[in-house]
Design a protein around this motif. Structure first.
Motif, PDB file in Angstrom:
ATOM      1  N   ALA A  74       0.830  -1.208   0.000  1.00 45.56           N
ATOM      2  CA  ALA A  74       0.000   0.000   0.000  1.00 45.56           C
ATOM      3  C   ALA A  74       0.862   1.255   0.000  1.00 45.56           C
ATOM      4  O   ALA A  74       0.586   2.220  -0.731  1.00 45.56           O
ATOM      5  CB  ALA A  74      -0.925  -0.008   1.212  1.00 45.56           C
ATOM      6  N   ASP A  75       1.920   1.260   0.808  1.00 46.53           N
ATOM      7  CA  ASP A  75       2.809   2.422   0.855  1.00 46.53           C
ATOM      8  C   ASP A  75       3.483   2.645  -0.498  1.00 46.53           C
ATOM      9  O   ASP A  75       3.611   3.793  -0.969  1.00 46.53           O
ATOM     10  CB  ASP A  75       3.872   2.226   1.940  1.00 46.53           C
ATOM     11  N   GLU A  78       0.985   4.035  -2.961  1.00 46.79           N
ATOM     12  CA  GLU A  78       0.638   5.429  -2.683  1.00 46.79           C
ATOM     13  C   GLU A  78       1.646   6.388  -3.300  1.00 46.79           C
ATOM     14  O   GLU A  78       1.290   7.476  -3.762  1.00 46.79           O
ATOM     15  CB  GLU A  78       0.543   5.648  -1.179  1.00 46.79           C
ATOM     16  N   SER A  81       0.580   7.261  -6.845  1.00 48.37           N
ATOM     17  CA  SER A  81      -0.841   7.600  -7.006  1.00 48.37           C
ATOM     18  C   SER A  81      -1.110   8.425  -8.254  1.00 48.37           C
ATOM     19  O   SER A  81      -2.023   8.119  -9.042  1.00 48.37           O
ATOM     20  CB  SER A  81      -1.342   8.357  -5.771  1.00 48.37           C
ATOM     21  N   ARG A 101      -9.525   9.639  -6.675  1.00 40.58           N
ATOM     22  CA  ARG A 101     -10.217   9.280  -5.431  1.00 40.58           C
ATOM     23  C   ARG A 101     -10.755   7.855  -5.444  1.00 40.58           C
ATOM     24  O   ARG A 101     -10.568   7.101  -4.490  1.00 40.58           O
ATOM     25  CB  ARG A 101     -11.363  10.272  -5.175  1.00 40.58           C
ATOM     26  N   VAL A 104      -7.842   5.029  -7.346  1.00 36.90           N
ATOM     27  CA  VAL A 104      -6.499   4.901  -6.771  1.00 36.90           C
ATOM     28  C   VAL A 104      -6.530   4.951  -5.246  1.00 36.90           C
ATOM     29  O   VAL A 104      -6.097   4.008  -4.575  1.00 36.90           O
ATOM     30  CB  VAL A 104      -5.560   5.993  -7.337  1.00 36.90           C
ATOM     31  N   GLN A 105      -7.010   6.037  -4.688  1.00 37.23           N
ATOM     32  CA  GLN A 105      -6.956   6.188  -3.230  1.00 37.23           C
ATOM     33  C   GLN A 105      -7.817   5.153  -2.513  1.00 37.23           C
ATOM     34  O   GLN A 105      -7.397   4.605  -1.472  1.00 37.23           O
ATOM     35  CB  GLN A 105      -7.372   7.607  -2.842  1.00 37.23           C
ATOM     36  N   ILE A 108      -6.049   1.712  -2.461  1.00 37.02           N
ATOM     37  CA  ILE A 108      -4.898   1.735  -1.548  1.00 37.02           C
ATOM     38  C   ILE A 108      -5.390   1.602  -0.106  1.00 37.02           C
ATOM     39  O   ILE A 108      -4.812   0.856   0.701  1.00 37.02           O
ATOM     40  CB  ILE A 108      -4.076   3.015  -1.749  1.00 37.02           C
ATOM     41  N   ALA A 109      -6.476   2.303   0.224  1.00 34.87           N
ATOM     42  CA  ALA A 109      -7.061   2.175   1.561  1.00 34.87           C
ATOM     43  C   ALA A 109      -7.529   0.746   1.815  1.00 34.87           C
ATOM     44  O   ALA A 109      -7.432   0.235   2.944  1.00 34.87           O
ATOM     45  CB  ALA A 109      -8.217   3.154   1.719  1.00 34.87           C
ATOM     46  N   ARG A 112      -4.899  -1.578   3.119  1.00 33.82           N
ATOM     47  CA  ARG A 112      -4.660  -1.372   4.549  1.00 33.82           C
ATOM     48  C   ARG A 112      -5.798  -1.933   5.398  1.00 33.82           C
ATOM     49  O   ARG A 112      -5.567  -2.529   6.454  1.00 33.82           O
ATOM     50  CB  ARG A 112      -4.451   0.118   4.811  1.00 33.82           C
TER      51      ARG A 112
END
Length: 472
Positions: A74-75, A78, A81, A101, A104-105, A108-109, A112
């Motif tokens: 995930a890191d 990011e 992105s 949003r 991509v975002q 990634i969330a 986690r």
């Protein structure tokens, strides 16, 4: 021109050995964007072999260790992105702000969130004198589509990897940008060799992967027609399958619903990603007596949805993914026009850009229950409005397709809306515009597939239950 000619196999980026290639074009400019080299049967063989060699060690690592790798991926994602968002804009056509949003975002969330839920999902339990353990299903073939490329990859990979499975991913050849970023992220996270392998290709590459005797489970997202074929192939070999397929989702507006809110939600859902969304609301079911009011509201709402270059901050609707898909969607619209439905909005109301795979959003009213437009997934910016006289008729209309992926119910009474929602045969129902919940199970009934993704439910799709009887 970008060249994607390498696959991730056994911890290394290797040149594809297949002869076939695909050239994709920028969905807005129509200019050649990239070439993709397809994986061969030999590439599939090498990927499966690497996954099987890695399985014993990976499945025996602790859940905490596997979750830590997810966080590292995930890191690494990011940090890429903006690059991935730009790729989605060019390849798929979603406007940049939304792509960043949603495409991509949000995925990634999800990497986690999956890591955080792993211990809960995989915890051992006791049933009387039996210890019930949750074991990884084995080697997973993950086959994903182009419309939400990173989201669909994440929904499978994060859950399968944290469950202890090794994966061979066959992503769509039409959206390679996020795939390249994912491969780099896996290498940067130092994921052990063979745990994740990526072989890009078309249908023949996927078929070779599904048929491979070293694959224990197939997780597929795509069309219902392809899902049926995959289920038949996997079933003949007694392989586990998880299928997230098409939809023809309906929103029911009860007589006391907030008309403006209903229309805003229906247009937002139907037109998101220019309709290239499996769970989109593509049918709006309204009281017959209120049809004129809904018709007027829909026309006004559609006028606010600007269509144009997805790189332009003011654009809400971008192009479709390809010329071939534009032709398919346009054919549905033309047949609906020939059927003489009430055209609430049509392509004469919108000025399209001179270039790009654009289709003007279309809304047809009083569409019969048995019509093609009410029964088949268009996968474009097309909304069918249906009317009802009784609540029973509204529920019957909503349930009156082979699909059952998503839906919505609207009423001034949340309790009334919930009672109606309980009667709908679909996997995820929104009541009065409730937001999406990434931790809730996502999947469908009937022709919309089998299995669930999201939260602990998605992890559980990749496990086998084992009962160990202990002496009393």
């Amino acid at each position: 021109m970008i060249h994607y000619h390498q696959h991730l196999i056994d911890g290394d980026m290797r040149a594809a050995t297949g002869a076939a290639t695909t050239t994709i074009h920028d969905s807005t400019t129509e200019e050649p964007l990239a070439t993709i080299a397809h994986g061969s049967a030999a590439d599939v063989e090498a990927a499966v072999k690497a996954a099987r060699a890695a399985f014993a060690r990976w499945s025996s690592t602790s859940v905490e260790q596997r979750a830590a790798y997810l966080l590292a991926i995930a890191d690494a994602l990011e940090a890429q992105s903006d690059r991935m968002a730009d790729s989605v804009v060019a390849e798929v056509g979603m406007p940049l702000k939304l792509a960043l949003r949603i495409q991509v975002q949000a995925p990634i969330a999800a990497w986690r969130t999956t890591a955080a839920r792993a211990a809960e999902a995989l915890a051992e339990t006791r049933v009387a004198h039996s210890l019930v353990t949750k074991e990884p299903v084995g080697i997973v073939a993950a086959i994903t589509p182009w419309n939400y490329p990173l989201h669909q990859i994440t929904a499978k990979l994060a859950a399968a990897l944290v469950a202890g499975c090794c994966v061979v991913l066959k992503p769509s050849e039409l959206a390679p940008g996020v795939v390249a970023a994912l491969c780099e992220a896996a290498l940067e996270a130092r994921l052990p060799r063979g745990v994740l392998n990526v072989v890009v290709g078309d249908r023949s590459t996927g078929e070779a992967l599904i048929a491979h005797p070293g694959i224990d489970m197939v997780s597929f997202t795509g069309s219902t027609a392809a899902g049926r074929q995959i289920a038949a192939s996997a079933g003949a070999r007694l392989k586990r399958v998880a299928l997230e397929l098409g939809g023809k989702s309906a929103s029911i507006a009860l007589p006391d619903a907030d008309l403006a809110a209903v229309v805003k939600h229906a247009l937002s859902s139907c037109m998101l990603n220019s309709g290239q969304t499996c769970s989109a609301i593509t049918r709006l079911i309204v009281p017959d007596a209120q049809y004129p009011a809904y018709r007027e509201q829909l026309r006004g709402g559609l006028a606010n949805l600007r269509i144009g270059d997805p790189r332009d901050a003011g654009s809400r609707l971008g192009p479709l993914v390809s010329a071939a898909h534009r032709s398919r969607v346009s054919a549905y619209i033309e047949r609906a026009q020939q059927a003489s439905y009430d055209e609430i909005a049509d392509d004469t109301q919108t000025v399209l850009p001179a270039r790009g795979y654009f289709v003007a959003p279309a809304i047809f009213g009083r569409v019969p229950a048995d019509a093609e437009l009410a029964q088949e997934e268009v996968f474009g910016p097309v909304l069918a409005v249906q009317t009802y006289s009784t609540e029973e008729e509204a529920v019957a209309l909503a349930n009156g397709t082979p699909y059952g992926l998503a839906g919505a119910v609207w009423s001034a009474s949340a309790e009334h809306a919930l009672r109606v929602a309980r009667r709908l045969r679909a996997g995820q129902i929104d009541v009065n515009g409730a937001p999406f919940n990434a931790s809730a199970p996502f999947g469908g009934f009937g022709a919309s597939g089998m299995g669930r993704e999201g939260g602990t439910f998605g992890i559980e799709d990749f496990i086998e239950l084992r009962a160990i009887q202990l002496p009393q």
